[in-house]
Design a protein around this motif. Sequence first.
Motif, mmCIF file in Angstrom:
data_model
loop_
_atom_site.group_PDB
_atom_site.id
_atom_site.type_symbol
_atom_site.label_atom_id
_atom_site.label_comp_id
_atom_site.label_asym_id
_atom_site.label_seq_id
_atom_site.Cartn_x
_atom_site.Cartn_y
_atom_site.Cartn_z
ATOM 1 N N THR A 6 0.836 -1.201 0.000
ATOM 2 C CA THR A 6 0.000 0.000 0.000
ATOM 3 C C THR A 6 0.869 1.250 0.000
ATOM 4 O O THR A 6 0.599 2.208 -0.728
ATOM 5 N N PHE A 10 1.110 4.076 -2.934
ATOM 6 C CA PHE A 10 0.751 5.458 -2.637
ATOM 7 C C PHE A 10 1.911 6.393 -2.965
ATOM 8 O O PHE A 10 1.723 7.439 -3.590
ATOM 9 N N ASN A 14 1.827 9.182 -6.008
ATOM 10 C CA ASN A 14 1.904 10.602 -5.697
ATOM 11 C C ASN A 14 3.134 11.267 -6.272
ATOM 12 O O ASN A 14 3.086 12.396 -6.733
ATOM 13 N N SER A 223 4.583 18.119 8.501
ATOM 14 C CA SER A 223 3.127 18.254 8.428
ATOM 15 C C SER A 223 2.454 17.413 9.501
ATOM 16 O O SER A 223 1.228 17.394 9.604
ATOM 17 N N ARG A 224 3.232 16.724 10.279
ATOM 18 C CA ARG A 224 2.745 15.945 11.430
ATOM 19 C C ARG A 224 1.853 14.782 11.050
ATOM 20 O O ARG A 224 1.216 14.189 11.905
ATOM 21 N N ILE A 225 1.821 14.470 9.770
ATOM 22 C CA ILE A 225 1.042 13.283 9.424
ATOM 23 C C ILE A 225 1.800 12.044 9.867
ATOM 24 O O ILE A 225 1.260 10.964 10.030
ATOM 25 N N GLU A 227 2.784 11.224 12.693
ATOM 26 C CA GLU A 227 2.279 10.605 13.918
ATOM 27 C C GLU A 227 1.142 9.638 13.610
ATOM 28 O O GLU A 227 0.991 8.627 14.275
ATOM 29 N N ILE A 228 0.339 9.999 12.608
ATOM 30 C CA ILE A 228 -0.738 9.083 12.245
ATOM 31 C C ILE A 228 -0.150 7.883 11.512
ATOM 32 O O ILE A 228 -0.538 6.743 11.751
ATOM 33 N N LEU A 229 0.815 8.168 10.638
ATOM 34 C CA LEU A 229 1.392 7.086 9.837
ATOM 35 C C LEU A 229 2.049 6.031 10.714
ATOM 36 O O LEU A 229 1.859 4.843 10.512
ATOM 37 N N SER A 232 -0.046 3.621 12.219
ATOM 38 C CA SER A 232 -0.774 2.760 11.293
ATOM 39 C C SER A 232 0.084 1.639 10.739
ATOM 40 O O SER A 232 -0.395 0.557 10.450
ATOM 41 N N PRO B 79 -3.840 13.183 16.514
ATOM 42 C CA PRO B 79 -2.792 13.848 17.289
ATOM 43 C C PRO B 79 -3.105 15.322 17.505
ATOM 44 O O PRO B 79 -3.894 15.913 16.757
ATOM 45 N N GLU B 81 -1.077 17.947 17.159
ATOM 46 C CA GLU B 81 -0.655 18.714 15.989
ATOM 47 C C GLU B 81 -0.998 17.874 14.791
ATOM 48 O O GLU B 81 -0.217 17.088 14.309
ATOM 49 N N GLY B 83 -2.042 16.533 11.150
ATOM 50 C CA GLY B 83 -1.553 16.848 9.818
ATOM 51 C C GLY B 83 -2.013 15.818 8.830
ATOM 52 O O GLY B 83 -2.221 14.653 9.160
ATOM 53 N N LEU B 84 -2.217 16.286 7.626
ATOM 54 C CA LEU B 84 -2.482 15.376 6.517
ATOM 55 C C LEU B 84 -1.593 15.871 5.381
ATOM 56 O O LEU B 84 -0.985 16.926 5.487
ATOM 57 N N TYR B 85 -1.501 15.097 4.332
ATOM 58 C CA TYR B 85 -0.701 15.562 3.196
ATOM 59 C C TYR B 85 -1.399 16.757 2.580
ATOM 60 O O TYR B 85 -2.533 16.642 2.118
ATOM 61 N N PRO B 86 -0.735 17.930 2.554
ATOM 62 C CA PRO B 86 -1.449 19.115 2.062
ATOM 63 C C PRO B 86 -1.816 19.027 0.583
ATOM 64 O O PRO B 86 -2.817 19.579 0.166
ATOM 65 N N VAL B 88 -2.433 16.311 -1.310
ATOM 66 C CA VAL B 88 -3.061 15.081 -1.783
ATOM 67 C C VAL B 88 -4.563 15.185 -1.528
ATOM 68 O O VAL B 88 -5.000 15.777 -0.543
ATOM 69 N N GLU B 92 -7.934 10.315 -1.500
ATOM 70 C CA GLU B 92 -6.764 9.461 -1.643
ATOM 71 C C GLU B 92 -6.064 9.224 -0.321
ATOM 72 O O GLU B 92 -5.695 8.101 0.009
ATOM 73 N N GLN B 93 -5.872 10.303 0.437
ATOM 74 C CA GLN B 93 -5.082 10.073 1.642
ATOM 75 C C GLN B 93 -5.873 9.379 2.739
ATOM 76 O O GLN B 93 -5.316 8.566 3.473
ATOM 77 N N TYR B 96 -5.984 5.851 1.885
ATOM 78 C CA TYR B 96 -4.648 5.284 2.124
ATOM 79 C C TYR B 96 -4.460 4.944 3.605
ATOM 80 O O TYR B 96 -4.057 3.835 3.963
ATOM 81 N N LEU B 97 -4.805 5.909 4.462
ATOM 82 C CA LEU B 97 -4.643 5.675 5.899
ATOM 83 C C LEU B 97 -5.539 4.528 6.365
ATOM 84 O O LEU B 97 -5.136 3.702 7.187
ATOM 85 N N ALA B 144 -9.999 10.873 9.456
ATOM 86 C CA ALA B 144 -8.863 9.960 9.290
ATOM 87 C C ALA B 144 -8.679 9.087 10.534
ATOM 88 O O ALA B 144 -8.229 7.947 10.441
#
Lengths: 425, 300
Positions: A6, A10, A14, A223-225, A227-229, A232, B79, B81, B83-86, B88, B92-93, B96-97, B144
Amino acid sequence: MNKMGTIIGFTFKNKARTKSFLITTLIMVVLLSIGMNIPYFIKVFKGEDGNGAQSSAVHIAVIAENGSAAAQLLQAYAKQPGVDATVTPYPAADDAGLKQALSDGKVDGYLTFTEQSGAGLGSVVFHMADDSAKAKSFLQSALQQVNAQLIAGDRLTPQQIAAMNAPVPLGTEKITADGEAAQDKSHPLINYVIVYILLILFFMSIMMTGNMIAAEVTSEKSSRIMEILITSASPLAQMFGKVIGIFLVGLLQIAIIAAAIAANLMLPHNSGVLKDFNLDLGQLSVSLLLYGIVLYILGYFMFALMYAAVGSIVSRTEDLGQAAMPVMMLGFVNFYVPLFSISTPNTLLIKVTSFIPFTSPLSMLLRIGVGDVAAWEIILSLLLLLVTIFGLGWLAAKIYRTGVLMYGKRPSIKELRKAMKAYKI
Amino acid sequence: MEALKLERVVKQYGDKTAVNGISLGVERGEIYGLLGANGAGKTTTMRMVLGLIYPDEGSIRYNGKPFSSELQAIMGYLPEERGLYPKVKVSEQINYLARLRGMSASDADKSLRYWLDRFDVPDYYNKKIEELSKGNQQKMGFIAAVVHKPQILILDEAFSGLDPVNVELLKDTVRELRDQGTSILFSTHRMEHVEELCRHITILDRSNTVVQGDLREIKQGYPREEVLLRTPGEVTGLDAILGVTAVERQERGYLVRITEIGAAQRILKAALEQGEVEHFEIKEPTLNQIFIRAVGESHE
């Protein structure tokens, strides 16, 4: 594994769609196409595209005043088959007909001879309207022959004089140490060209994709994503997913560029150019290309892992350039040492760098392509490289695992080591 | 069995103790409030729950089992702070998550569309995150976190930066998730949200647990110190009453601070003697006051 797939998908989707990737690839294709067609363009711009036979020929006027013998010989020379030139005699330089011909562009210029003293031609002056290299080179060889004919007079036939002026073919044969006359082992010219192209292509590709990875990791952090990634999927899966995903992007780019090169070579007007440069695609060594691909893949992974580790310890994209500097330096060494050694591929320097894992990919490519290298050397170098990649993979994973959660100022090596102990991969 | 149970969890960074022996349990279908000043150890606790960092001591159990990577599929995290991919697209994102958390592509898409409809923004499906306002980006972050229908949801400052309408919308959503059986660990600085949503709370102060338990019991444990009095006319002599420390004149009455509960009755008596009383209330301490007392006291 499913997650890694995955992530690879992705990342690839991208990155391959970003404007920067599309634009750089397009620019490279355009530049390559222009570069490869330059010889053809030059021909076209000089009006020598083949259909204007009139313009490609040399037209010379001679003033016969002081050198009627020379003028006649020159005329005879121009009439020989295979000589694309006309020589027209005029009585004087201020002849109205000559002036008319000059202003109409029907002649490139006119020749004047000084008084003949002694046997050969005296000094000759070519008065020309526009600087024409072709006219000059024609005159050079024509006057050479005319001079010889004047001196030889009737004692030699024109054929004998032509034979005198013909270049002597010189064959070469290399003598090996044991004195045996072996056949020449030097590499075909095409290998140099291929090595040169591969060096540049691999360097650019590795640097570009490496930076892409580092920038991607850093931007996920900033971008702090991230922490979510990392909640996961495991950081390891993420790092390798990204490295592989962007590897595919790099391969795609190389494939596009290779296709562009091939397409340009296929164009009918370029077939002559290859012949002019003495390049024979039939001599293209498949094993060199295969080694090239293997070395590219290994080199890519080595640098990609380093870039991923660097990207993970930086929190802001602005700081990335500075942090990536050491990796970039290695990349430059990897590239410039073989690039500058392309004509001397068997120096000690190249031998050494072809075994140091950080510089071996391109140095070994150079040795395989145009140098002397034994099979065991290639195997040893590849093994060293593989071991290094596994080591780096482990280290990068550790740094990545630690780095992605460290915000604020860039951690020092000591802090990083301390933090690394706290995490399992 | 509690969906999430922490027992004497300790985390140290070098010589600094980030979390010092926290214990708490979150039931199925419960919202648990985790409060504390900045740097109290909330985020560290949440990260340990998420398996991002390992506790030095103590244990964290999920439905009775220790952490394993399969748990990533049943946990959701928003979280602080966020964030997501700005660049995308939302679809899609988030897909993906969701796929990273083990959903199939088609389930993920269905769930995303459900949530976009739930928040009344189905047209965001094809928008990029950078095109959305901050509040809407936050809603996407929330989606998300919940798109894969987690059993354990961790919300760090879920409502910060949202306008009141959206706060209500998210609050309703959180309640709905709770009623569906999701266990939610919830941190915030906004005490009124905790009072509305949480049954149990823990207040952390500089890595230590200072207050913990059932919110109602905690409140009852704190003395009632304020009396609200509303009268049509003026009431004099309130500050002379035994046990009154301060009297604050308000628009339509008085807010009287008292030291003991008996004083309240004396205030009512005094007021009735002087005239009519419209409203009389012995106020429960607000969580805000409890928080300030618990955290403030230890800072002195």
